[in-house]
Enzyme design. Structure first.
Site, PDB file in Angstrom:
ATOM      1  CE1 TYR A   1      70.681   8.539  29.930  1.00  0.00           C
ATOM      2  CE2 TYR A   1      72.434   8.406  31.564  1.00  0.00           C
ATOM      3  CZ  TYR A   1      71.120   8.686  31.229  1.00  0.00           C
ATOM      4  OH  TYR A   1      70.243   9.096  32.188  1.00  0.00           O
TER       5      TYR A   1
ATOM      6  CG  HIS B   1      62.163  13.935  31.777  1.00  0.00           C
ATOM      7  ND1 HIS B   1      61.480  12.831  32.228  1.00  0.00           N
ATOM      8  CD2 HIS B   1      61.833  14.967  32.618  1.00  0.00           C
ATOM      9  CE1 HIS B   1      60.748  13.170  33.296  1.00  0.00           C
ATOM     10  NE2 HIS B   1      60.949  14.462  33.543  1.00  0.00           N
TER      11      HIS B   1
ATOM     12  CB  CYS C   1      82.552  25.119  25.895  1.00  0.00           C
ATOM     13  SG  CYS C   1      81.896  23.890  24.739  1.00  0.00           S
TER      14      CYS C   1
ATOM     15  CB  CYS D   1      83.488  19.000  24.165  1.00  0.00           C
ATOM     16  SG  CYS D   1      83.143  20.539  23.320  1.00  0.00           S
TER      17      CYS D   1
HETATM   18  C1  BJW Z   1      52.736   0.543  29.118  1.00  0.00           C
HETATM   19  C2  BJW Z   1      53.102  -0.444  28.257  1.00  0.00           C
HETATM   20  C3  BJW Z   1      52.448  -0.436  27.030  1.00  0.00           C
HETATM   21  C4  BJW Z   1      54.269  -0.734  29.970  1.00  0.00           C
HETATM   22  N1  BJW Z   1      51.555   0.499  26.755  1.00  0.00           N
HETATM   23  N2  BJW Z   1      51.825   1.458  28.840  1.00  0.00           N
HETATM   24  C5  BJW Z   1      57.930  15.647  44.886  1.00  0.00           C
HETATM   25  C6  BJW Z   1      58.029  14.620  45.808  1.00  0.00           C
HETATM   26  C7  BJW Z   1      59.185  13.815  45.859  1.00  0.00           C
HETATM   27  C8  BJW Z   1      60.255  14.037  44.990  1.00  0.00           C
HETATM   28  C9  BJW Z   1      60.136  15.058  44.083  1.00  0.00           C
HETATM   29  C10 BJW Z   1      58.997  15.850  44.040  1.00  0.00           C
HETATM   30  N3  BJW Z   1      59.166  16.759  43.047  1.00  0.00           N
HETATM   31  C11 BJW Z   1      60.366  16.553  42.455  1.00  0.00           C
HETATM   32  C12 BJW Z   1      60.976  15.529  43.084  1.00  0.00           C
HETATM   33  C13 BJW Z   1      62.306  14.960  42.759  1.00  0.00           C
HETATM   34  C14 BJW Z   1      62.312  14.126  41.509  1.00  0.00           C
HETATM   35  C15 BJW Z   1      61.168  13.115  41.559  1.00  0.00           C
HETATM   36  O1  BJW Z   1      60.134  13.254  40.941  1.00  0.00           O
HETATM   37  N4  BJW Z   1      61.361  12.032  42.285  1.00  0.00           N
HETATM   38  C16 BJW Z   1      60.327  10.985  42.398  1.00  0.00           C
HETATM   39  C17 BJW Z   1      60.815   9.715  41.710  1.00  0.00           C
HETATM   40  C18 BJW Z   1      60.003  10.786  43.840  1.00  0.00           C
HETATM   41  N5  BJW Z   1      62.226  14.977  40.328  1.00  0.00           N
HETATM   42  C19 BJW Z   1      63.300  15.583  39.834  1.00  0.00           C
HETATM   43  O2  BJW Z   1      64.382  15.494  40.375  1.00  0.00           O
HETATM   44  C20 BJW Z   1      63.094  16.432  38.599  1.00  0.00           C
HETATM   45  N6  BJW Z   1      63.689  17.712  38.769  1.00  0.00           N
HETATM   46  C21 BJW Z   1      63.267  18.564  39.690  1.00  0.00           C
HETATM   47  O3  BJW Z   1      62.324  18.339  40.407  1.00  0.00           O
HETATM   48  O4  BJW Z   1      63.992  19.702  39.720  1.00  0.00           O
HETATM   49  C22 BJW Z   1      63.703  20.672  40.706  1.00  0.00           C
HETATM   50  C23 BJW Z   1      64.734  21.764  40.558  1.00  0.00           C
HETATM   51  C24 BJW Z   1      64.317  23.059  40.324  1.00  0.00           C
HETATM   52  C25 BJW Z   1      65.266  24.072  40.199  1.00  0.00           C
HETATM   53  C26 BJW Z   1      66.620  23.793  40.313  1.00  0.00           C
HETATM   54  C27 BJW Z   1      67.038  22.494  40.553  1.00  0.00           C
HETATM   55  C28 BJW Z   1      66.080  21.479  40.683  1.00  0.00           C
HETATM   56  C29 BJW Z   1      63.812  15.796  37.404  1.00  0.00           C
HETATM   57  C30 BJW Z   1      63.265  14.477  37.029  1.00  0.00           C
HETATM   58  C31 BJW Z   1      64.095  13.864  35.887  1.00  0.00           C
HETATM   59  C32 BJW Z   1      63.666  12.448  35.539  1.00  0.00           C
HETATM   60  N7  BJW Z   1      64.623  11.873  34.672  1.00  0.00           N
HETATM   61  C33 BJW Z   1      64.421  10.524  34.145  1.00  0.00           C
HETATM   62  C34 BJW Z   1      65.692  10.116  33.371  1.00  0.00           C
HETATM   63  C35 BJW Z   1      65.769  10.861  32.044  1.00  0.00           C
HETATM   64  C36 BJW Z   1      66.974  10.492  31.265  1.00  0.00           C
HETATM   65  C37 BJW Z   1      66.974   9.062  30.859  1.00  0.00           C
HETATM   66  O5  BJW Z   1      66.122   8.590  30.099  1.00  0.00           O
HETATM   67  O6  BJW Z   1      67.890   8.359  31.305  1.00  0.00           O
HETATM   68  O7  BJW Z   1      63.278  10.500  33.284  1.00  0.00           O
HETATM   69  S1  BJW Z   1      64.003   9.315  35.383  1.00  0.00           S
HETATM   70  C38 BJW Z   1      62.921   8.397  34.366  1.00  0.00           C
HETATM   71  O8  BJW Z   1      61.578   8.457  34.915  1.00  0.00           O
HETATM   72  C39 BJW Z   1      62.865   9.138  33.031  1.00  0.00           C
HETATM   73  C40 BJW Z   1      61.401   9.086  32.708  1.00  0.00           C
HETATM   74  O9  BJW Z   1      61.064  10.079  31.771  1.00  0.00           O
HETATM   75  C41 BJW Z   1      60.759   9.237  34.044  1.00  0.00           C
HETATM   76  C42 BJW Z   1      59.342   8.787  34.105  1.00  0.00           C
HETATM   77  O10 BJW Z   1      59.221   7.413  33.893  1.00  0.00           O
HETATM   78  P1  BJW Z   1      58.029   6.827  33.037  1.00  0.00           P
HETATM   79  O11 BJW Z   1      58.093   7.298  31.653  1.00  0.00           O
HETATM   80  O12 BJW Z   1      56.761   7.056  33.746  1.00  0.00           O
HETATM   81  O13 BJW Z   1      58.409   5.266  32.988  1.00  0.00           O
HETATM   82  P2  BJW Z   1      58.129   4.108  34.062  1.00  0.00           P
HETATM   83  O14 BJW Z   1      59.049   3.011  33.761  1.00  0.00           O
HETATM   84  O15 BJW Z   1      58.112   4.639  35.443  1.00  0.00           O
HETATM   85  O16 BJW Z   1      56.629   3.659  33.752  1.00  0.00           O
HETATM   86  C43 BJW Z   1      56.293   3.006  32.539  1.00  0.00           C
HETATM   87  C44 BJW Z   1      54.784   2.825  32.502  1.00  0.00           C
HETATM   88  O17 BJW Z   1      54.437   2.264  31.248  1.00  0.00           O
HETATM   89  C45 BJW Z   1      54.232   1.879  33.586  1.00  0.00           C
HETATM   90  O18 BJW Z   1      53.112   2.510  34.196  1.00  0.00           O
HETATM   91  C46 BJW Z   1      53.776   0.654  32.801  1.00  0.00           C
HETATM   92  O19 BJW Z   1      52.615   0.023  33.344  1.00  0.00           O
HETATM   93  C47 BJW Z   1      53.458   1.265  31.453  1.00  0.00           C
HETATM   94  N8  BJW Z   1      53.532   0.370  30.309  1.00  0.00           N
HETATM   95  N9  BJW Z   1      54.103  -1.214  28.884  1.00  0.00           N
HETATM   96  C48 BJW Z   1      51.271   1.428  27.734  1.00  0.00           C
HETATM   97  N10 BJW Z   1      52.752  -1.393  26.105  1.00  0.00           N
HETATM   98 ZN    ZN Z   2      83.211  21.992  25.089  1.00  0.00          ZN
END
Ligand code: BJW
Ligand code: ZN
Length: 252
Positions: A72, A124, A135, A153
């Site tokens: 990060y 996110h 805390c 912290c």
């Molecule tokens: C261009 C371009 C240009 C290139 N112009 N385009 C159902 C099935 C299976 C699993 C799950 C499910 N439901 C939930 C889950 C679990 C999990 C999940 O989804 N897993 C899957 C991967 C299978 N989800 C979670 O765990 C979520 N939480 C949850 O479900 O909680 C339930 C709960 C309830 C109550 C109590 C406890 C729990 C949380 C998900 C958190 C995701 N976090 C991240 C990291 C954030 C912090 C950080 O930045 O470090 O978020 S992971 C990462 O992926 C980040 C992004 O926001 C996210 C999405 O990625 P994104 O933005 O789509 O990027 P890319 O790289 O994948 O794609 C880029 C795109 O751009 C591509 O298509 C390119 O073609 C395109 N591109 N250049 C336009 N110039």
């Molecule tokens: Zn603290």
């Protein structure tokens, strides 16, 4: 019908937007790619050989907070000088253009705000915010790099980035506002996301099943491209300014 088929995608997308008063935009890492921010998946989407699914988890942080913080801290250093690109700028202008305009992003950068967007729904969290594991106090902190890692912290507890990791719930109010907007919008523009991470990607499914037209802006087909009525296959920084022009031609 015949006319619709012969019209090119840009014109069809502009036509959908010209008729809409409730517009929602859902963005992912690709919208910031042309600002020099790497995407998560595909080439270069690794950290010290680990896929993001292994670094962005509470388990990884508990096991090795220093490794996770190096990831990060490095991203914060890389992000600090980045500026919004034409895609962010078009979306910022559009908040004045439609009677209802909701922008929900999965991105943790602040490039939409830097372009002038307000009220952005951050599904996110933010890489520029930290939260204390002891805390629970959360605050903005733009120090980059931190003088020592992992940062602490004032109470002595370990700080963590205020982002949503895999297995963690999304901020409930933000997700709910986004879900309601996706049910109500007439057009959903899906920009630069692979649409594989849930529940965020579910916004596309909700909008499509509630009858919205989905426009995908992405050089590659996302996992939910099949739900799109129109696909603009190119970089967002080029496609959105062209779409804005096509829209101006239709509405002038
Ligand atoms: C261009 C371009 C240009 C290139 N112009 N385009 C159902 C099935 C299976 C699993 C799950 C499910 N439901 C939930 C889950 C679990 C999990 C999940 O989804 N897993 C899957 C991967 C299978 N989800 C979670 O765990 C979520 N939480 C949850 O479900 O909680 C339930 C709960 C309830 C109550 C109590 C406890 C729990 C949380 C998900 C958190 C995701 N976090 C991240 C990291 C954030 C912090 C950080 O930045 O470090 O978020 S992971 C990462 O992926 C980040 C992004 O926001 C996210 C999405 O990625 P994104 O933005 O789509 O990027 P890319 O790289 O994948 O794609 C880029 C795109 O751009 C591509 O298509 C390119 O073609 C395109 N591109 N250049 C336009 N110039
Ligand atoms: Zn603290």
């Amino acid at each position: 019908m015949t006319t619709m088929i012969t019209l090119d995608s840009m014109t069809r997308a502009a036509e959908l937007l010209a008729r809409a008063s409730r517009v929602m935009v859902f963005t992912g890492a690709g919208v910031s790619a042309e600002s020099g921010v790497p995407t998560f998946r595909g080439a270069g989407g690794l950290w010290e050989g680990h896929p993001v699914e292994q670094v962005a988890t509470p388990e990884a942080f508990a096991a090795d907070p220093l490794m996770v913080w190096r990831f990060y801290d490095q991203r914060r250093v890389n992000l600090a000088p980045r500026r919004p690109n034409p895609a962010h700028q078009v979306l910022a202008r559009w908040q004045e253009r439609f009677a209802s305009f909701v922008l929900a992003t999965q991105n943790v950068d602040s490039l939409h705000e830097d372009a002038g967007s307000r009220g952005v729904l951050h599904l996110h969290g933010s890489i520029w915010r930290v939260r204390c594991c002891r805390c629970q106090e959360e605050r903005e902190d733009r120090t980059a790099p931190f003088p020592a890692l992992p940062p602490r912290c004032s109470c002595g507890g370990l700080l963590r980035p205020a982002v949503v990791w895999f297995g963690e719930p999304l901020p409930m109010d933000v997700l709910e506002t986004a879900m309601v907007a996706s049910e109500r919008c007439e057009v959903l523009l899906v920009v630069g996301t692979s649409a594989v991470v849930y529940p965020a990607a579910g916004l596309v499914e909700v909008a499509a099943s509630a009858g919205a037209s989905v426009i995908e802006v992405n050089p590659q087909a996302s996992a939910l491209a099949w739900l799109a009525s129109v696909a603009l296959r190119g970089p967002a920084g080029e496609m959105l300014p062209r779409l804005e022009e096509a829209l101006a031609e239709r509405t002038s």
